[in-house]
Motif scaffolding. Structure first.
Motif, PDB file in Angstrom:
ATOM      1  N   ASP A   5       1.490  13.357  -0.913  1.00 44.44           N
ATOM      2  CA  ASP A   5       2.859  13.818  -1.130  1.00 44.44           C
ATOM      3  C   ASP A   5       2.884  15.334  -1.337  1.00 44.44           C
ATOM      4  N   ALA A   6       1.928  15.845  -2.147  1.00 40.72           N
ATOM      5  CA  ALA A   6       1.865  17.298  -2.390  1.00 40.72           C
ATOM      6  C   ALA A   6       1.571  18.057  -1.101  1.00 40.72           C
ATOM      7  N   MET A   7       0.702  17.504  -0.261  1.00 39.46           N
ATOM      8  CA  MET A   7       0.373  18.163   1.005  1.00 39.46           C
ATOM      9  C   MET A   7       1.569  18.166   1.958  1.00 39.46           C
ATOM     10  N   MET A   8       2.371  17.125   1.920  1.00 35.80           N
ATOM     11  CA  MET A   8       3.568  17.100   2.760  1.00 35.80           C
ATOM     12  C   MET A   8       4.600  18.101   2.265  1.00 35.80           C
ATOM     13  N   VAL A   9       4.726  18.242   0.942  1.00 36.49           N
ATOM     14  CA  VAL A   9       5.637  19.234   0.381  1.00 36.49           C
ATOM     15  C   VAL A   9       5.224  20.635   0.816  1.00 36.49           C
ATOM     16  N   GLU A  10       3.909  20.871   0.873  1.00 35.44           N
ATOM     17  CA  GLU A  10       3.392  22.173   1.317  1.00 35.44           C
ATOM     18  C   GLU A  10       3.353  22.290   2.839  1.00 35.44           C
ATOM     19  N   ARG A  11       3.862  21.272   3.525  1.00 33.84           N
ATOM     20  CA  ARG A  11       3.940  21.252   4.990  1.00 33.84           C
ATOM     21  C   ARG A  11       2.571  21.348   5.653  1.00 33.84           C
ATOM     22  N   LYS A  12       1.576  20.746   5.034  1.00 29.52           N
ATOM     23  CA  LYS A  12       0.236  20.742   5.605  1.00 29.52           C
ATOM     24  C   LYS A  12      -0.054  19.475   6.394  1.00 29.52           C
ATOM     25  N   LEU A  13       0.870  18.495   6.316  1.00 32.46           N
ATOM     26  CA  LEU A  13       0.718  17.255   7.081  1.00 32.46           C
ATOM     27  C   LEU A  13       2.008  16.962   7.851  1.00 32.46           C
ATOM     28  N   PRO A  14       2.430  17.871   8.734  1.00 33.24           N
ATOM     29  CA  PRO A  14       3.726  17.697   9.401  1.00 33.24           C
ATOM     30  C   PRO A  14       3.797  16.479  10.304  1.00 33.24           C
ATOM     31  N   LEU A  15       2.716  16.151  10.993  1.00 29.16           N
ATOM     32  CA  LEU A  15       2.738  15.005  11.906  1.00 29.16           C
ATOM     33  C   LEU A  15       2.858  13.701  11.133  1.00 29.16           C
ATOM     34  N   PHE A  16       2.055  13.573  10.089  1.00 28.41           N
ATOM     35  CA  PHE A  16       2.108  12.366   9.264  1.00 28.41           C
ATOM     36  C   PHE A  16       3.463  12.234   8.575  1.00 28.41           C
ATOM     37  N   ALA A  17       3.985  13.330   8.031  1.00 33.41           N
ATOM     38  CA  ALA A  17       5.249  13.290   7.293  1.00 33.41           C
ATOM     39  C   ALA A  17       6.398  12.792   8.152  1.00 33.41           C
ATOM     40  N   SER A  18       6.407  13.171   9.421  1.00 36.55           N
ATOM     41  CA  SER A  18       7.516  12.822  10.305  1.00 36.55           C
ATOM     42  C   SER A  18       7.283  11.529  11.075  1.00 36.55           C
ATOM     43  N   SER A  19       6.101  10.927  10.934  1.00 35.90           N
ATOM     44  CA  SER A  19       5.823   9.659  11.612  1.00 35.90           C
ATOM     45  C   SER A  19       6.570   8.524  10.925  1.00 35.90           C
ATOM     46  N   THR A  20       7.075   7.583  11.697  1.00 37.69           N
ATOM     47  CA  THR A  20       7.807   6.465  11.126  1.00 37.69           C
ATOM     48  C   THR A  20       6.875   5.290  10.851  1.00 37.69           C
ATOM     49  N   VAL A  21       7.371   4.375  10.042  1.00 38.27           N
ATOM     50  CA  VAL A  21       6.641   3.147   9.751  1.00 38.27           C
ATOM     51  C   VAL A  21       6.283   2.427  11.048  1.00 38.27           C
ATOM     52  N   GLU A  22       7.249   2.336  11.940  1.00 39.79           N
ATOM     53  CA  GLU A  22       7.041   1.668  13.224  1.00 39.79           C
ATOM     54  C   GLU A  22       5.992   2.394  14.059  1.00 39.79           C
ATOM     55  N   LYS A  23       6.032   3.732  14.079  1.00 39.51           N
ATOM     56  CA  LYS A  23       5.103   4.526  14.867  1.00 39.51           C
ATOM     57  C   LYS A  23       3.657   4.284  14.437  1.00 39.51           C
ATOM     58  N   LEU A  24       3.445   4.175  13.133  1.00 36.49           N
ATOM     59  CA  LEU A  24       2.098   3.990  12.597  1.00 36.49           C
ATOM     60  C   LEU A  24       1.696   2.519  12.520  1.00 36.49           C
ATOM     61  N   LYS A  25       2.580   1.646  13.006  1.00 36.48           N
ATOM     62  CA  LYS A  25       2.305   0.204  13.061  1.00 36.48           C
ATOM     63  C   LYS A  25       2.039  -0.376  11.671  1.00 36.48           C
ATOM     64  N   LEU A  26       2.817   0.075  10.701  1.00 33.10           N
ATOM     65  CA  LEU A  26       2.709  -0.435   9.340  1.00 33.10           C
ATOM     66  C   LEU A  26       3.762  -1.522   9.099  1.00 33.10           C
ATOM     67  N   GLY A  27       3.509  -2.367   8.107  1.00 37.38           N
ATOM     68  CA  GLY A  27       4.491  -3.379   7.722  1.00 37.38           C
ATOM     69  C   GLY A  27       4.707  -4.463   8.743  1.00 37.38           C
ATOM     70  N   LEU A  28       3.692  -4.770   9.541  1.00 36.39           N
ATOM     71  CA  LEU A  28       3.870  -5.757  10.600  1.00 36.39           C
ATOM     72  C   LEU A  28       3.661  -7.188  10.123  1.00 36.39           C
ATOM     73  N   ARG A  29       2.864  -7.375   9.065  1.00 36.67           N
ATOM     74  CA  ARG A  29       2.607  -8.741   8.627  1.00 36.67           C
ATOM     75  C   ARG A  29       3.795  -9.275   7.822  1.00 36.67           C
ATOM     76  N   ALA A  30       3.999 -10.577   7.896  1.00 37.29           N
ATOM     77  CA  ALA A  30       5.100 -11.210   7.174  1.00 37.29           C
ATOM     78  C   ALA A  30       4.878 -11.040   5.674  1.00 37.29           C
ATOM     79  N   PRO A  31       5.914 -10.677   4.923  1.00 37.95           N
ATOM     80  CA  PRO A  31       5.733 -10.439   3.488  1.00 37.95           C
ATOM     81  C   PRO A  31       5.643 -11.736   2.700  1.00 37.95           C
ATOM     82  N   PRO A  32       4.785 -11.788   1.691  1.00 36.96           N
ATOM     83  CA  PRO A  32       4.766 -12.953   0.798  1.00 36.96           C
ATOM     84  C   PRO A  32       6.008 -12.926  -0.090  1.00 36.96           C
TER      85      PRO A  32
END
Length: 346
Positions: free
Chosen positions: A197-224
């Motif tokens: 979070d601190a690195m994103m505030v300092e704009r050192k992770l611009p690609l990761f910060a702007s990537s969406t959940v869908e783009k990174l293929k996160l949250g795909l499994r059915a939730p318990p």
């Protein structure tokens, strides 16, 4: 009286051919750039920065330790009273660090040693015998609780590799200036999330910060999930059975909308006796209400991590337009993107 008629733009208000060509050129660059933002590119950005940082760059959590001769019931009380998820354990004779124990470890150990299985009567009959059991018994039952300290100069990429290999959410920090283990400095998954979070505030992770959940293929499994009308005991059993998420989305029995989260931190109340476990989950969570951490597939990662830190949760529920949970993102899911072999999985 003012006229509502539209006014055609004057020739001077229109962009020149050269200006329009410049705009078109920039749009082509941006479109090409966005097309290149695949998962490996984002992963490379984060791992490169992690490789340049060490544990000394992370915020650390100071915890008072218990000895391996401390009664298990006392450790359960300590976790509840201090609001901790885990506690460091040191050798009572040498004062050297042995490992960490959390509420899930304790509950799994209690259940595994209960002679007649996991039901309310047998569980608490067995619980009354725990005055004679010490936390060393838990460490012996679960060798993964034993983790060696890491020196402060360890790169964050090496920390990730240890988290991956040991399947632990926290590691002790080996301080250069002291060998005293009465107070142990822990590096946790939350430490890494706060660093990101601190690195994103300092704009050192611009690609990761702007990537969406869908783009990174996160949250795909059915939730318990568990209905809010179920008992805490039922929620506890489901939480132990879900080895991946260690949390449940509490949902409405009428429409499936998310109402709350039941997670490992709620297991700290086990030592209090039978009454809390017989409550409905909705009534139990009402004693200590906290905001629900949610996102959508189109939420950017900077917002996901901000929400995770704001709510002090390790789980973010991915919801649809009706606020029904359709996926789950854990801190482990986020960090696993950057494990050394992550590139081979995408």
């Amino acid at each position: 009286m003012a006229s509502n008629a539209s006014v055609a733009p004057t020739p001077s208000a229109l962009p020149s051919k050269s200006e329009q060509a410049a705009v078109d050129g920039w749009m082509e660059v941006l479109n090409h750039r966005n097309a290149r933002l695949d998962v490996p590119t984002v992963v490379a950005e984060v791992r490169q920065l992690m490789g340049a940082c060490t544990l000394a760059d992370l915020g650390k959590e100071v915890r008072k330790s218990v000895t391996d001769s401390t009664a298990v019931i006392r450790v359960a009380e300590l976790l509840h009273d201090e609001g901790w998820l885990s506690v460091p354990v040191v050798d009572h004779a040498t004062n050297t660090f042995l490992g960490t124990v959390d509420a899930v470890d304790i509950l799994k150990w209690v259940v595994s040693t209960t002679p007649k299985g996991f039901n309310l009567q047998n569980l608490f009959q067995h619980f009354r015998t725990l005055e004679e059991k010490v936390v060393a018994d838990v460490l012996r039952a679960f060798p993964c609780c034993t983790v060696a300290p890491l020196p402060t100069h360890t790169p964050l990429t090496d920390l990730l590799d240890q988290i991956q290999s040991d399947s632990r959410h926290r590691v002790p920090l080996q301080e250069d200036s002291t060998n005293d283990a009465k107070e142990v400095h822990l590096i946790t998954q939350s430490s890494l999330i706060r660093w990101m979070d601190a690195m994103m505030v300092e704009r050192k992770l611009p690609l990761f910060a702007s990537s969406t959940v869908e783009k990174l293929k996160l949250g795909l499994r059915a939730p318990p999930t568990i209905k809010s009308t179920c008992t805490v005991l039922a929620a506890m059993k489901h939480t132990l059975e879900d080895v991946v998420c260690s949390a449940l989305a509490v949902v409405s029995p009428q429409n499936g909308m998310i109402e709350g989260t039941f997670s490992a931190k709620d297991l700290r109340t086990i030592y209090k006796g039978e009454e809390p476990l017989l409550e409905r989950v909705s009534d139990f969570l009402a004693h200590d209400p906290s905001p629900v951490c949610v996102c959508t597939p189109h939420t950017e990662m900077k917002e996901v991590i901000t929400e995770m830190l704001r709510t002090h949760r390790h789980h973010v529920w991915v919801v649809d337009n009706s606020f029904v949970p359709v996926g789950c993102i854990t801190a482990t899911d986020i960090l696993s993107l950057f494990f050394s072999d992550a590139g081979s999985k995408v």
